[in-house]
Structures are given as structure tokens and as C-alpha cells.
Design an enzyme around this catalytic site. Structure first.
Site: not given
Ligand code: KE4
Length: 428
Positions: A144, A239, A267
Site C-alpha cells: 500500500y 516506501d 508517520k
Molecule cells: P498516509 O497517506 O496514510 O499518511 O500514508 C500512506 C501510506 C503509504 N505507504 C505506506 C507503506 C503506508 O503504510 C501508508 C499508510 N499506512 C496505513 C496503515 N496501514 C495508514 C492507516 C490508514 O489508512 O488509516
């Protein structure tokens, strides 16, 4: 456990916001039951609006690695608040956090701050294409990279959690350039390069997958990707939004000794405030506007509050012994979970690295998303509920990872293992 207030607040929320949440995975859709509405967090704990206390293994999905609301982070923010919340102009705090990130992460010689991991991944893909002049990109099933159109192809996290066939509203023309391969399958990547000569700008991946449950790279996989991208004049992008400053102070790339061309982060570097970042070789980053022609911008990027929280968080993490503590806490926890599952006679596979862990209720090994999907998600839902009732807050999805922090105590870990022993016995 009384959750009346959570239920009242959540049912009102559903009239106001789609699904009653600001991000889908929070809605508990795949584990059933009602989401817990948080009132406050501190250290390794969260309290809900009914006053129940939970030991928290989500940690706001990664940022709370020093423990929630760390007193030194709060104090630094209180001081910064006096000087305003956002400038929309250069500020020295950006230099400070940039220096810390550049000093810590092997691939990063120059960095651009944004406001989320999604923004960082969107921008890094645009940069990959701008630098190589090629449009196609390879991602892996179950990984993701945020919710930008081009990445919503066999994506992990909430997309996998909700079993979505990817998303409506994403034009075919956008995703036709997104090629996918099974994680840990180097041959599949080589075939894609052979089938698309001089057309692939690069490969982007989670160096440790935390969005399809928890999948670690097989020996040689990351090294192989480094080689095959170089051979094809393509870029390798890690990533590290989730793994950055969590797998080690230098991220997964430092731990595994494989240096990508570009890295995305988020994060932890925001310490709980909205921050994302992308960075890498100066030769590539110099293409980013206004130094170069590749456009990317953001009103709140680099704002002094978010920079302050990130700086203080990294200062806490780089103190001697932080990662030893995170590693030993998590190893003890995971070993306890594993033996509890074994005693209950449940099919179980999983692992932990530094402050991340994950498991599946199925026979292992799980090397890719297809194998992850064979896990018993219904039984995971029962486990999640049983653990909640025992005051343990796990990610509300079988396709997420678990996070520990510097604040998780010996007692927290022992209580959690006991809760797993009881809950596994209950669902067996
Ligand atoms: P954000 O746009 O949610 O800050 O980051 C996206 C993202 C990009 N790359 C990786 C490897 C990530 O894990 C994420 C976001 N992770 C999720 C949790 N698995 C965010 C939680 C959510 O979607 O509410």
C-alpha cells in the site's frame, strides 16, 4: 465492558462522515463490532470515551513509536505553539529535520517535506517518471502506497481489509501504467522488465510489508531488485512511510544494507503531526520544483509544529539503546503470542522485526499477498473482539501490522501475552 458512549458517538458520526470515520480501516468493518471511540492517549495506553483503558498496539498506525503524547514532544510543541502554527515560509526547523533525516537514511542526500505518506508516494512516482522519461511503474500485490489513483491496484491496507476490487473513480488510463508482481518474486519482476523494455521508470515497494499483515523480504529479494533496476536503467524506491525509523534509525534500507535511489517517509518523522517526505540522490531530487521542472507543492508542508514534533521524536529515538529496547520488547511479545497460539493448537505463522510484528491464523509461510489471503480473517475478528474485552487494542484488520513503542512496559507485555493465551483458547 461498557461501550455505550462509544456506540452513541459512532452512530452519530455515521450521519456526518462516510462510514463514521476519517479513514476506512478505523471502522472495524473486517473485524465486526463497534469501533472504540478514543478520548485520550498516553504512553502505551488509550482510553475510550467510556473510560476503558487499552494497551495500544496500533500507535496511531506508526507515529507513536516513543509512546503517545511523550512529555518531551508535548513540551516542545507547547513552546513552538507560542510562535504560531504555520508560516507558509521557510523556517529553520525544516533545515533541522532535513539534516536529521539526511544524516539517518542512507539513500537520502536531499529531502522534500509534504503532509502525508500518500502525498510523498504520489510525488515520488511523478519524480521517477520525470527523471527517467518512462511512464510504467512496478508495485507489488498487497503493498500500500497511499490512496493516489495510480497505486490503487491490488493494494494492501484498507483496500485489502475491505476486500475492494480496487476503487471506482480510478480511470483505466491511470492504472494501465501500473504493473504488479507477487512480493518476493524476483523472476516476475525480471519478466515485466523483459516485456516492457525501456518503458519502466522503476520499482516501488515496502521493504518490509506492513499493509498485507506482516511479510518480510526473503534473502536476496531486495538485493535482486537493486540489481535488476540498475540493469534496466530504472529506479529502486523504498516506501518507508511505515518502516522508516521503525525497523532501525536508518529504516529498513539500513537494516538490510540495500540502498534505493529514492525513499518515501511519514508517520514517525511527524511524531504524531501530519508529515510525509520523499528524498534520495541529489541528482534526482534537484529535478523537484523550484530547483527543477517537476512540480509539487503544499500549503502546510514543513510547518513549524509538525517539524517540532518530528525533530523531538527523532532526538528521542537516536538516544543510545532505543532500538535495543524496541527489539527486545517486541521479540518477547511475539514469542509469547506464538507459544500461546501453539498451546491453543491454532494454525499460526508470523514474525517480528524491531518495533513491528504480525501474524496470520494459518499455516505458514506467508511470502506474498496470495498466501496472506489464505489466513482465517473470520477467526481473526473473533480474536480481535476477545482481546478488546481484555483491554488490548490490536489493529482492526488481519491485513495490518502491529506496532510497539518505547513506552510498552514489561507489565504491558506480560498482560498482553496472558490476554492472547485466554483469547486463543476461547476462539480455538
Ligand atoms: P498516509 O497517506 O496514510 O499518511 O500514508 C500512506 C501510506 C503509504 N505507504 C505506506 C507503506 C503506508 O503504510 C501508508 C499508510 N499506512 C496505513 C496503515 N496501514 C495508514 C492507516 C490508514 O489508512 O488509516
Amino acid at each position: 465492558m461498557n461501550t455505550n458512549r462509544s456506540q452513541a458517538v459512532f452512530s452519530a458520526a455515521q450521519e456526518l462522515m462516510p462510514g463514521g470515520v476519517s479513514s476506512p480501516v478505523r471502522a472495524f468493518k473486517s473485524v465486526g463490532g463497534q469501533p472504540i471511540v478514543f478520548d485520550r492517549v498516553k504512553g502505551s495506553y488509550a482510553w475510550d470515551v467510556d473510560g476503558n483503558r487499552f494497551i495500544d498496539y496500533v500507535g496511531s498506525w506508526g507515529p507513536a513509536i516513543c509512546g503517545h503524547a511523550h512529555p518531551e514532544v508535548i513540551a516542545a510543541l507547547q513552546e513552538a505553539l507560542e510562535k504560531g502554527t504555520s508560516f507558509g515560509a521557510p523556517c529553520e526547523l525544516e533545515n533541522k529535520l532535513a539534516e536529521m533525516v539526511i544524516e539517518a537514511v542512507p539513500s537520502v542526500e536531499m529531502v522534500r517535506f509534504v503532509n502525508s505518506g500518500t502525498e510523498a508516494c504520489m510525488a515520488v512516482l511523478r519524480l521517477m517518471r520525470a527523471f527517467t522519461g518512462r511512464d510504467k511503474v512496478i508495485k507489488f500485490e498487497g503493498c500500500y502506497h497511499g490512496h493516489a489513483d495510480m497505486f490503487l491496484v491490488k493494494a494492501g491496507s484498507g483496500v485489502a481489509t475491505l476486500g475492494l476490487p480496487d476503487s471506482p473513480g480510478v480511470p483505466r488510463s491511470t492504472t494501465s501504467n501500473t504493473l504488479t508482481a507477487p512480493y518476493n518474486d524476483l523472476e516476475a519482476v525480471k519478466e515485466l522488465f523483459a516485456e516492457n523494455p525501456d518503458a519502466i521508470c522503476g520499482v516501488i515497494l515496502e521493504p518490509v510489508v506492513g499493509n498485507a499483515g506482516f511479510i518480510t523480504p526473503e534473502p536476496g529479494f531486495l538485493e535482486g531488485l537493486r540489481e535488476v533496476t540498475k540493469e534496466n536503467g530504472a529506479l529502486l524506491v523504498f516506501d518507508e512511510v511505515m518502516t522508516g525509523f521503525r525497523i532501525s534509525y536508518g529504516g529498513a534500507q539500513a537494516r538490510f544494507g540495500v540502498t534505493p535511489d529514492l525513499t518515501t517517509m511519514g508517520k514517525v518523522i511527524g511524531g504524531g503531526l501530519p508529515v510525509g517526505a520523499y528524498g534520495g540522490r541529489k541528482e534526482i531530487m534537484s529535478m523537484v520544483s523550484p530547483a527543477g521542472p517537476m512540480y509539487q507543492a503544499g500549503t502546510l508542508s514543513g510547518n513549524p509544529l509538525a517539524m517540532t514534533a518530528g525533530i523531538k521524536t527523532l532526538e528521542l529515538l537516536r538516544q543510545e539503546g532505543s532500538y535495543d529496547k524496541l527489539e527486545s520488547t517486541t521479540q518477547k511479545l511475539f514469542a509469547g503470542i506464538q507459544s500461546a497460539a501453539k498451546s491453543a493448537g491454532l494454525p499460526f505463522t508470523g514474525s517480528s522485526i524491531s518495533a513491528m510484528f504480525g501474524f496470520y491464523l494459518c499455516e505458514g509461510p506467508v511470502r506474498n499477498f496470495e498466501e496472506a489471503k489464505s489466513a482465517d480473517t473470520e477467526r481473526f475478528g473473533k480474536l480481535h473482539k476477545a482481546m478488546l474485552e481484555r483491554g488490548i487494542y490490536l489493529a482492526p484488520s488481519a491485513f495490518e501490522a502491529g506496532f510497539t513503542s518505547l513506552a510498552h512496559s514489561e507489565d504491558d507485555i506480560n498482560s498482553t501475552i496472558k490476554a492472547f493465551q485466554e483469547s486463543f483458547a476461547e476462539i480455538a
